[in-house]
Scaffold this motif. Structure first.
Motif, PDB file in Angstrom:
ATOM      1  N   LEU A  83     -19.366   4.221  -2.207  1.00 40.26           N
ATOM      2  CA  LEU A  83     -19.146   2.885  -2.341  1.00 40.26           C
ATOM      3  C   LEU A  83     -17.689   2.391  -1.569  1.00 40.26           C
ATOM      4  O   LEU A  83     -17.711   1.411  -0.793  1.00 40.26           O
ATOM      5  N   VAL A  84     -16.483   3.382  -1.813  1.00 44.62           N
ATOM      6  CA  VAL A  84     -15.391   2.968  -1.188  1.00 44.62           C
ATOM      7  C   VAL A  84     -15.750   3.151   0.337  1.00 44.62           C
ATOM      8  O   VAL A  84     -15.088   2.307   1.317  1.00 44.62           O
ATOM      9  N   SER A  85     -16.297   4.279   0.839  1.00 42.52           N
ATOM     10  CA  SER A  85     -16.593   4.253   2.388  1.00 42.52           C
ATOM     11  C   SER A  85     -17.418   2.933   2.722  1.00 42.52           C
ATOM     12  O   SER A  85     -16.895   2.389   3.946  1.00 42.52           O
ATOM     13  N   ALA A  86     -18.419   2.501   2.123  1.00 39.66           N
ATOM     14  CA  ALA A  86     -19.059   1.199   2.414  1.00 39.66           C
ATOM     15  C   ALA A  86     -18.123   0.091   2.621  1.00 39.66           C
ATOM     16  O   ALA A  86     -18.362  -0.735   3.497  1.00 39.66           O
ATOM     17  N   LEU A  87     -17.272  -0.198   1.452  1.00 39.78           N
ATOM     18  CA  LEU A  87     -16.390  -1.311   1.420  1.00 39.78           C
ATOM     19  C   LEU A  87     -15.584  -1.259   2.662  1.00 39.78           C
ATOM     20  O   LEU A  87     -15.261  -2.307   3.237  1.00 39.78           O
ATOM     21  N   THR A  88     -15.153   0.097   3.035  1.00 44.19           N
ATOM     22  CA  THR A  88     -14.056   0.254   4.114  1.00 44.19           C
ATOM     23  C   THR A  88     -14.721  -0.398   5.518  1.00 44.19           C
ATOM     24  O   THR A  88     -13.956  -0.990   6.318  1.00 44.19           O
ATOM     25  N   GLN A  89     -15.984   0.201   5.604  1.00 44.49           N
ATOM     26  CA  GLN A  89     -16.796  -0.132   6.836  1.00 44.49           C
ATOM     27  C   GLN A  89     -17.006  -1.833   6.979  1.00 44.49           C
ATOM     28  O   GLN A  89     -16.798  -2.229   7.885  1.00 44.49           O
ATOM     29  N   ARG A 137      -3.704  12.641  -5.833  1.00 45.25           N
ATOM     30  CA  ARG A 137      -3.368  11.039  -5.195  1.00 45.25           C
ATOM     31  C   ARG A 137      -3.084  10.306  -6.218  1.00 45.25           C
ATOM     32  O   ARG A 137      -3.244  10.379  -7.645  1.00 45.25           O
ATOM     33  N   PRO A 138      -2.357   9.181  -6.139  1.00 44.81           N
ATOM     34  CA  PRO A 138      -1.812   8.319  -7.221  1.00 44.81           C
ATOM     35  C   PRO A 138      -3.284   7.477  -7.801  1.00 44.81           C
ATOM     36  O   PRO A 138      -4.233   7.334  -7.286  1.00 44.81           O
ATOM     37  N   LEU A 158      -6.918   2.988  -4.822  1.00 41.36           N
ATOM     38  CA  LEU A 158      -6.249   3.486  -6.271  1.00 41.36           C
ATOM     39  C   LEU A 158      -7.166   3.282  -7.439  1.00 41.36           C
ATOM     40  O   LEU A 158      -7.921   2.202  -8.056  1.00 41.36           O
ATOM     41  N   GLY A 159      -7.560   4.555  -8.040  1.00 45.49           N
ATOM     42  CA  GLY A 159      -8.264   4.630  -9.023  1.00 45.49           C
ATOM     43  C   GLY A 159      -7.643   4.096 -10.383  1.00 45.49           C
ATOM     44  O   GLY A 159      -6.231   4.054 -10.406  1.00 45.49           O
ATOM     45  N   ALA A 160      -8.138   3.904 -11.543  1.00 42.62           N
ATOM     46  CA  ALA A 160      -7.509   3.383 -12.454  1.00 42.62           C
ATOM     47  C   ALA A 160      -8.010   3.795 -13.839  1.00 42.62           C
ATOM     48  O   ALA A 160      -9.367   3.954 -13.932  1.00 42.62           O
ATOM     49  N   LEU A 161      -7.262   4.054 -14.890  1.00 38.77           N
ATOM     50  CA  LEU A 161      -7.922   4.231 -16.177  1.00 38.77           C
ATOM     51  C   LEU A 161      -7.330   3.200 -17.205  1.00 38.77           C
ATOM     52  O   LEU A 161      -6.062   2.739 -17.108  1.00 38.77           O
ATOM     53  N   LEU A 188       0.624  -1.243  -0.079  1.00 41.69           N
ATOM     54  CA  LEU A 188       0.123  -0.012   0.086  1.00 41.69           C
ATOM     55  C   LEU A 188       0.968   1.232   0.062  1.00 41.69           C
ATOM     56  O   LEU A 188       0.642   2.371  -0.594  1.00 41.69           O
ATOM     57  N   ASP A 189       1.848   1.238   0.586  1.00 43.61           N
ATOM     58  CA  ASP A 189       2.907   2.410   0.723  1.00 43.61           C
ATOM     59  C   ASP A 189       3.546   2.708  -0.708  1.00 43.61           C
ATOM     60  O   ASP A 189       3.618   3.664  -1.294  1.00 43.61           O
ATOM     61  N   LYS A 190       3.870   1.524  -1.248  1.00 44.20           N
ATOM     62  CA  LYS A 190       4.736   1.631  -2.535  1.00 44.20           C
ATOM     63  C   LYS A 190       3.422   2.063  -3.779  1.00 44.20           C
ATOM     64  O   LYS A 190       3.715   2.965  -4.440  1.00 44.20           O
ATOM     65  N   LEU A 191       2.310   1.835  -3.517  1.00 46.08           N
ATOM     66  CA  LEU A 191       1.188   2.165  -4.250  1.00 46.08           C
ATOM     67  C   LEU A 191       0.656   3.945  -4.059  1.00 46.08           C
ATOM     68  O   LEU A 191      -0.056   4.254  -4.868  1.00 46.08           O
ATOM     69  N   GLY A 192       0.992   3.845  -2.729  1.00 42.19           N
ATOM     70  CA  GLY A 192       0.742   5.401  -2.229  1.00 42.19           C
ATOM     71  C   GLY A 192      -0.798   5.422  -1.864  1.00 42.19           C
ATOM     72  O   GLY A 192      -1.250   6.501  -2.113  1.00 42.19           O
ATOM     73  N   ILE A 193      -1.154   4.444  -1.225  1.00 42.35           N
ATOM     74  CA  ILE A 193      -2.717   4.434  -0.958  1.00 42.35           C
ATOM     75  C   ILE A 193      -2.924   4.029   0.443  1.00 42.35           C
ATOM     76  O   ILE A 193      -2.074   3.200   1.111  1.00 42.35           O
ATOM     77  N   SER A 194      -4.162   4.467   0.973  1.00 40.31           N
ATOM     78  CA  SER A 194      -4.123   4.269   2.555  1.00 40.31           C
ATOM     79  C   SER A 194      -5.176   2.739   2.626  1.00 40.31           C
ATOM     80  O   SER A 194      -5.301   2.319   3.799  1.00 40.31           O
TER      81      SER A 194
END
Length: 350
Positions: free
Chosen positions: A337-343, A60-61, A34-37, A2-8
């Motif tokens: 959705l990310v918030s719900a996934l986290t909970q 953010r990354p 981590l969002g993606a294109l 997660l540190d390498k990807l720069g995400i929490s």
């Protein structure tokens, strides 16, 4: 990892070419994932614009995904036979199939332009689907400080990724929506499920493993982490977010009975890919009985059929990719959705 990807958060949004947008990628990244294109189906100008717009929306990354498929070899006899088999489907809409097929997407390994764009714009993460980049591209991207991921569907592919010096592996189970990331479509595919594949790679490979395929909620993410994955990648879960590029017909199909019968098929694009049950997937074995041309040549025919059907109000021939967890999809803004996934993840882990 997660540190390498720069995400929490251990949550990655799958790239999903055609569905991912700067709005979706930025929203996921701003929420701590981590969002993606997915730019494999974009031209150089479109790819540049998407990366620039995403960067305007987030500090953010985020991940930029490219296709590294083998360059298809022309097989005119195969293409002719395939177009002939599609003739009754086109005829239903008063149309003729194309007289010839084009190779609509170039592989990342075929052109230096896309590598030059990535080196110029320097996204934090670049990922590869359908194979590996050339060694000189790996070296150049690493030199630019970019973290590199690639998809594996079996242990042999994972070993090749590790041997190529990449930083992490997306373990794509058979449940996953969209295209299988197999390196060689002619080789045997053991069709490993996400849990078995994740555990196998965690045990055998020293690189961080990101589980993908059928994961739709925090409990699924927790299951992957408990098996040793560093994170989970979710695609279908984000399709019905308002920020995604899915059109109304795609969303309607995802919310309906088609979600309960996803199929792995090669008839749409020439490569095995999991889609919602549709008139197109059901045509396999009925109309479409031969071998489709190689990816992405066959996709040219599939897109042409979708166009003529759509003009007549029939949406049964779209490339509506989705994984086996499709019935669990939620219509939430990406940040919610990310918030719900986290909970859910927190609850499942505690």
């Amino acid at each position: 990892m997660l540190d390498k990807l720069g995400i929490s958060l251990p949550i990655l949004q799958a790239p999903m070419a055609g569905v991912s947008t700067p709005e979706l990628a930025a929203a996921v990244s701003n929420a701590g994932g981590l969002g993606a294109l997915g730019i494999g189906a974009s031209d150089l100008e479109g790819a540049s614009r998407m990366i620039a717009e995403t960067r305007q929306r987030t500090l953010r990354p985020f991940n930029v995904n490219v296709f590294t498929h083998a360059t298809p070899q022309a097989d005119l006899e195969c293409e002719r036979a395939w177009l002939q088999s599609m003739r009754p489907l086109f005829a239903e809409f008063g149309a003729e199939p194309p007289t010839k097929l084009r190779t609509i997407y170039k592989s990342f390994n075929e052109t230096s332009d896309l590598l030059a764009l990535l080196l110029k714009m320097r996204p934090a993460v670049v990922s590869f689907h359908f194979g590996l980049p050339l060694p000189e591209a790996v070296a150049a991207l690493h030199e630019a400080g970019i973290t590199l991921l690639a998809t594996a569907t079996n242990l042999e592919e994972a070993r090749l990724i590790a041997g190529a010096g990449l930083d992490g592996i997306v373990a794509q189970g058979i449940e996953a929506g969209g295209h299988r990331g197999v390196f060689d479509c002619t080789a045997h595919d053991p069709q490993l499920g996400t849990l078995a594949l994740t555990r196998l790679l965690v045990t055998e490979i020293e690189l961080p493993i990101i589980a993908a395929g059928g994961i739709m909620d925090g409990a699924g993410i927790a299951a992957a982490i408990n098996l040793g994955a560093a994170a989970a990648q979710l695609g279908t879960a984000f399709i019905d977010c308002p920020e995604s590029g899915a059109d109304a017909a795609y969303r309607e199909a995802l919310r309906g009975p088609a979600a309960y019968g996803t199929r792995l098929t090669s008839v749409i694009s020439g490569r095995p890919a999991r889609a919602l049950d549709s008139r197109f997937t059901r045509a396999e074995g009925r109309y479409l009985t031969g071998r489709p041309p190689a990816y992405p040549t066959a996709y040219d025919a599939g897109k042409a059929l979708h166009r003529v059907a759509k003009e007549k109000g029939d949406h049964g021939f779209g490339a509506y990719w989705a994984g086996q967890g499709a019935p669990l999809a939620r219509s939430l803004p990406a940040a919610e959705l990310v918030s719900a996934l986290t909970q859910e993840l927190h609850c499942a882990m505690h």
